[in-house]
Design a protein around this motif. Sequence first.
Motif, PDB file in Angstrom:
ATOM      1  N   LYS A 244       0.835  -1.196   0.000  1.00 56.50           N
ATOM      2  CA  LYS A 244       0.000   0.000   0.000  1.00 56.50           C
ATOM      3  C   LYS A 244       0.876   1.254   0.000  1.00 56.50           C
ATOM      4  N   ASN A 245       0.482   2.233  -0.768  1.00 55.84           N
ATOM      5  CA  ASN A 245       1.201   3.504  -0.897  1.00 55.84           C
ATOM      6  C   ASN A 245       2.625   3.330  -1.432  1.00 55.84           C
ATOM      7  N   ALA A 246       2.866   2.286  -2.199  1.00 54.96           N
ATOM      8  CA  ALA A 246       4.174   2.087  -2.829  1.00 54.96           C
ATOM      9  C   ALA A 246       4.065   2.435  -4.303  1.00 54.96           C
ATOM     10  N   PHE A 247       5.077   3.128  -4.801  1.00 53.70           N
ATOM     11  CA  PHE A 247       5.127   3.576  -6.183  1.00 53.70           C
ATOM     12  C   PHE A 247       6.487   3.241  -6.768  1.00 53.70           C
ATOM     13  N   ARG A 248       6.590   3.243  -8.085  1.00 52.61           N
ATOM     14  CA  ARG A 248       7.886   3.044  -8.741  1.00 52.61           C
ATOM     15  C   ARG A 248       8.750   4.282  -8.537  1.00 52.61           C
ATOM     16  N   PHE A 249      10.060   4.109  -8.657  1.00 56.11           N
ATOM     17  CA  PHE A 249      10.976   5.251  -8.561  1.00 56.11           C
ATOM     18  C   PHE A 249      10.553   6.370  -9.504  1.00 56.11           C
ATOM     19  N   SER A 250      10.139   6.005 -10.692  1.00 55.99           N
ATOM     20  CA  SER A 250       9.820   7.001 -11.710  1.00 55.99           C
ATOM     21  C   SER A 250       8.525   7.754 -11.428  1.00 55.99           C
ATOM     22  N   ASP A 251       7.683   7.270 -10.532  1.00 52.75           N
ATOM     23  CA  ASP A 251       6.385   7.901 -10.280  1.00 52.75           C
ATOM     24  C   ASP A 251       6.460   9.234  -9.561  1.00 52.75           C
ATOM     25  N   PHE A 252       7.551   9.520  -8.862  1.00 52.26           N
ATOM     26  CA  PHE A 252       7.615  10.766  -8.097  1.00 52.26           C
ATOM     27  C   PHE A 252       7.597  11.993  -8.984  1.00 52.26           C
ATOM     28  N   ASP A 253       7.836  11.836 -10.289  1.00 53.61           N
ATOM     29  CA  ASP A 253       7.845  12.953 -11.228  1.00 53.61           C
ATOM     30  C   ASP A 253       6.524  13.711 -11.244  1.00 53.61           C
ATOM     31  N   ASN A 254       5.448  13.029 -10.939  1.00 52.77           N
ATOM     32  CA  ASN A 254       4.116  13.595 -11.030  1.00 52.77           C
ATOM     33  C   ASN A 254       3.886  14.620  -9.921  1.00 52.77           C
ATOM     34  N   ASN A 255       3.285  15.757 -10.268  1.00 55.67           N
ATOM     35  CA  ASN A 255       3.034  16.809  -9.283  1.00 55.67           C
ATOM     36  C   ASN A 255       2.025  16.412  -8.210  1.00 55.67           C
TER      37      ASN A 255
ATOM     38  N   GLU B  17      14.791  18.140  -7.497  1.00 57.07           N
ATOM     39  CA  GLU B  17      15.145  19.548  -7.364  1.00 57.07           C
ATOM     40  C   GLU B  17      14.599  20.362  -8.530  1.00 57.07           C
ATOM     41  N   LYS B  18      14.622  19.782  -9.731  1.00 55.55           N
ATOM     42  CA  LYS B  18      14.070  20.457 -10.903  1.00 55.55           C
ATOM     43  C   LYS B  18      12.581  20.743 -10.703  1.00 55.55           C
ATOM     44  N   ASN B  19      11.886  19.829 -10.021  1.00 55.43           N
ATOM     45  CA  ASN B  19      10.460  19.998  -9.727  1.00 55.43           C
ATOM     46  C   ASN B  19      10.226  20.729  -8.408  1.00 55.43           C
ATOM     47  N   GLN B  20      11.274  21.311  -7.852  1.00 49.70           N
ATOM     48  CA  GLN B  20      11.233  22.123  -6.638  1.00 49.70           C
ATOM     49  C   GLN B  20      10.757  21.345  -5.404  1.00 49.70           C
ATOM     50  N   PHE B  21      11.118  20.066  -5.334  1.00 48.52           N
ATOM     51  CA  PHE B  21      10.866  19.303  -4.116  1.00 48.52           C
ATOM     52  C   PHE B  21      11.971  19.648  -3.128  1.00 48.52           C
ATOM     53  N   SER B  22      11.652  19.614  -1.861  1.00 45.17           N
ATOM     54  CA  SER B  22      12.672  19.915  -0.867  1.00 45.17           C
ATOM     55  C   SER B  22      13.176  18.623  -0.218  1.00 45.17           C
ATOM     56  N   PHE B  23      14.365  18.684   0.297  1.00 43.46           N
ATOM     57  CA  PHE B  23      14.997  17.571   0.999  1.00 43.46           C
ATOM     58  C   PHE B  23      15.437  18.055   2.369  1.00 43.46           C
ATOM     59  N   PRO B  24      14.522  18.154   3.301  1.00 41.42           N
ATOM     60  CA  PRO B  24      14.951  18.657   4.606  1.00 41.42           C
ATOM     61  C   PRO B  24      15.872  17.662   5.295  1.00 41.42           C
ATOM     62  N   PRO B  25      16.762  18.145   6.145  1.00 44.01           N
ATOM     63  CA  PRO B  25      17.559  17.211   6.926  1.00 44.01           C
ATOM     64  C   PRO B  25      16.640  16.460   7.887  1.00 44.01           C
ATOM     65  N   LEU B  26      17.015  15.252   8.229  1.00 41.89           N
ATOM     66  CA  LEU B  26      16.251  14.440   9.168  1.00 41.89           C
ATOM     67  C   LEU B  26      17.138  14.208  10.381  1.00 41.89           C
ATOM     68  N   ILE B  27      16.791  14.862  11.471  1.00 39.31           N
ATOM     69  CA  ILE B  27      17.604  14.821  12.684  1.00 39.31           C
ATOM     70  C   ILE B  27      16.822  14.064  13.756  1.00 39.31           C
ATOM     71  N   HIS B  28      17.350  12.932  14.210  1.00 41.12           N
ATOM     72  CA  HIS B  28      16.685  12.172  15.271  1.00 41.12           C
ATOM     73  C   HIS B  28      16.587  13.044  16.519  1.00 41.12           C
ATOM     74  N   LYS B  29      15.524  12.855  17.271  1.00 44.64           N
ATOM     75  CA  LYS B  29      15.276  13.698  18.443  1.00 44.64           C
ATOM     76  C   LYS B  29      16.364  13.585  19.507  1.00 44.64           C
ATOM     77  N   THR B  30      17.170  12.519  19.495  1.00 41.06           N
ATOM     78  CA  THR B  30      18.257  12.392  20.473  1.00 41.06           C
ATOM     79  C   THR B  30      19.599  12.868  19.918  1.00 41.06           C
ATOM     80  N   ALA B  31      19.639  13.271  18.660  1.00 39.02           N
ATOM     81  CA  ALA B  31      20.889  13.792  18.075  1.00 39.02           C
ATOM     82  C   ALA B  31      21.071  15.237  18.533  1.00 39.02           C
ATOM     83  N   TYR B  32      22.318  15.657  18.615  1.00 41.30           N
ATOM     84  CA  TYR B  32      22.604  17.043  18.984  1.00 41.30           C
ATOM     85  C   TYR B  32      23.453  17.682  17.896  1.00 41.30           C
TER      86      TYR B  32
END
Length: 128
Positions: free
Chosen positions: A46-57, A84-99
């Motif tokens: 469920k909610n799985a897509f091919r790598f190529s599917d993310f192109d869609n807005n 990036e070409k489609n202006q998607f963002s890649f926020p950093p993912l910081i675990h709550k116990t990381a400093y």
Amino acid sequence: MKQKKVGIIGYSVIGQHVEQIIIENHAGQEVGFFYFDDILYAKGVKNAFRFSDFDNNKFSDLEFYFGLGYLHLAKKNELCQQLEKNQFSFPPLIHKTAYIQPAASIGNGVIAYPMVNVGFDVQVSNGV
């Protein structure tokens, strides 16, 4: 409260770590996961897509994280450029116990695992 929607690109070990960090960081909040992984898609997950599917807005409201590791660097680079070409963002993912020291610089798409300590004036590049 609005449901957080997350897209994870690649769902091997790193993708599973990404999912777990998000769950731990958002305890008590509902998170909708969307997986961009050809193997999960083929299995009918469920909610799985091919790598190529993310192109869609239709996925523009997702927060995207990479679960692709070093074995897939070329694919990761290609997907990064397309997103990036489609202006998607890649926020950093910081675990709550990381400093992360306030003077440190963290790039896009960085994953900081539990108990990580990023020291003063350290620069972590994109995608680390």
